[in-house]
Design an enzyme around this catalytic site. Structure first.
Site, PDB file in Angstrom:
ATOM      1  N   ALA A  54      -8.470  32.805 -47.764  1.00 54.97           N
ATOM      2  CA  ALA A  54      -7.654  33.228 -48.610  1.00 54.97           C
ATOM      3  C   ALA A  54      -6.144  32.240 -48.860  1.00 54.97           C
ATOM      4  O   ALA A  54      -4.983  32.715 -48.947  1.00 54.97           O
ATOM      5  CB  ALA A  54      -7.295  34.298 -47.757  1.00 54.97           C
ATOM      6  N   CYS A  55      -6.356  30.664 -48.155  1.00 55.70           N
ATOM      7  CA  CYS A  55      -4.579  30.216 -48.371  1.00 55.70           C
ATOM      8  C   CYS A  55      -5.014  29.540 -49.133  1.00 55.70           C
ATOM      9  O   CYS A  55      -5.938  29.120 -49.882  1.00 55.70           O
ATOM     10  CB  CYS A  55      -5.124  29.637 -46.891  1.00 55.70           C
ATOM     11  SG  CYS A  55      -3.659  28.689 -46.473  1.00 55.70           S
ATOM     12  N   ILE A  56      -3.802  29.048 -49.657  1.00 59.98           N
ATOM     13  CA  ILE A  56      -3.991  28.188 -50.889  1.00 59.98           C
ATOM     14  C   ILE A  56      -2.590  27.276 -50.786  1.00 59.98           C
ATOM     15  O   ILE A  56      -2.574  26.276 -51.272  1.00 59.98           O
ATOM     16  CB  ILE A  56      -3.519  28.988 -52.777  1.00 59.98           C
ATOM     17  CG1 ILE A  56      -2.388  29.614 -52.496  1.00 59.98           C
ATOM     18  CG2 ILE A  56      -4.550  29.190 -52.905  1.00 59.98           C
ATOM     19  CD1 ILE A  56      -2.088  29.984 -53.424  1.00 59.98           C
ATOM     20  N   THR A  57      -2.590  26.520 -48.974  1.00 64.53           N
ATOM     21  CA  THR A  57      -1.424  25.993 -49.353  1.00 64.53           C
ATOM     22  C   THR A  57      -1.789  24.581 -49.829  1.00 64.53           C
ATOM     23  O   THR A  57      -1.149  24.096 -49.882  1.00 64.53           O
ATOM     24  CB  THR A  57      -1.508  25.936 -47.813  1.00 64.53           C
ATOM     25  OG1 THR A  57      -0.879  26.665 -47.179  1.00 64.53           O
ATOM     26  CG2 THR A  57      -0.296  24.811 -47.109  1.00 64.53           C
TER      27      THR A  57
END
Length: 325
Positions: A175-178
């Site tokens: 769920a991370c788009i860093t």
């Protein structure tokens, strides 16, 4: 850097002669902060993965947990409730000024959580170092986990500041788009980052993010993790926070990143996204399956406990373990 770059799907561990008659003999327990837990797995401290009820159940069944920090005003009551039930308390904090007030309030009232996780996206920061020192100063008996980091230098700095464990992983989570928003992180080489950081560590490391299969837990242990933090695979359960949705006859639950718009309630500095994960039934069944698979891993490693996995040989197969699946 002169280091091998690989991720979970690029690695296969190589079996050794089995010395146990049944996988049920294999010991998957792990010690962290003076307590022994059933498996080296901790559900992510995210609002779609953990809540008070799950935390209580995990603590009373010898699992490690870290409560999220997204309802800060409830944390003191949470610690007191856990202690009233004679369970350990494990909370998360940030680094803002209000968090110093919170820590001071706990200290003054002698409410001492057994575990405190300082949890910010870029944990190799002066602000984190200052918070570690402050907690160690006023709540010296709390076990401090600090993160998240991606380099040996970061691990050393946080350990030297007083952290009892460090959390490794910047942006590899589902769920991370860093990685997309900033260009930075350990997405695509998280397992190599765990290995690189573990070589420098003198204290435990928690591998955080990028685990997609139960086999990835064993791989994390092989490369030096003491604990493995799991988000998407531990979301989507009956007990998990979040709404159940039915789409085309399939059942899903919400899952979103800690830096997502859904979590923050506003659209700024968004580094997480919302998604749906398949409904997975009961949490206990998934945890049992993780334990059984890890027992099988131990039997393949030729030993009787998790330490045996750390001694295994491995090969780098570069994305081919799924044979194009």
């Amino acid at each position: 850097m002169g280091m091998e770059i690989f991720d979970y799907e690029d690695i296969q561990l190589i079996p050794n002669k089995c010395v146990i008659n049944s996988r049920s003999e294999a010991d998957t327990t792990v010690e962290l902060g003076g307590r022994r837990f059933k498996i080296p797995v901790v559900p992510a401290n995210m609002a779609t993965v953990i809540n008070d009820d799950i935390a209580k159940w995990l603590a009373s069944n010898d699992y490690f947990y870290i409560m999220h920090r997204f309802a800060p005003e409830t944390r003191r009551a949470f610690i007191e409730t856990m202690h009233a039930a004679q369970l350990y308390a494990s909370i998360s904090v940030g680094v803002k000024a209000s968090e110093y007030d919170f820590i001071n309030d706990l200290a003054v009232n002698q409410i001492v959580p057994e575990y405190i996780t300082i949890d910010i996206a870029h944990g190799h920061a002066d602000s984190v170092i200052a918070m570690i020192k402050h907690i160690k100063d006023v709540l010296p008996d709390s076990f401090v986990i600090a993160g998240n980091v991606a380099t040996p230098a970061a691990v050393r700095d946080l350990e030297n500041a007083g952290a009892d464990a460090t959390k490794v992983g910047v942006g590899p989570g589902k769920a991370c788009i860093t990685k997309v928003k900033t260009g930075f992180g350990t997405g695509g080489w998280q397992l190599a980052a765990v290995r690189w950081c573990a070589k420098a560590a003198r204290k435990p490391i928690i591998a955080d993010g990028g685990v997609r299969t139960n086999g990835d837990i064993a791989k994390s242990i092989r490369f030096g993790a003491t604990m493995v933090m799991i988000g998407s695979m531990l979301a989507g359960h009956q007990e998990s926070p979040g709404n159940i949705l039915k789409i085309d006859g399939k059942t899903y639950k919400q899952y979103y990143g800690s830096a997502s718009e859904t979590q923050k309630g506003e659209h700024k500095n968004v580094e997480g996204k919302q998604m749906l994960v398949p409904y997975r039934g009961r949490l206990v069944d998934t945890l049992n399956e993780m334990q059984e698979d890890l027992q099988s891993s131990i039997s393949y490693s030729g030993g009787r406990d998790l330490k045996a996995i750390t001694k295994c040989d491995y090969v780098v197969v570069k994305n081919s373990i799924y044979n194009g699946d």
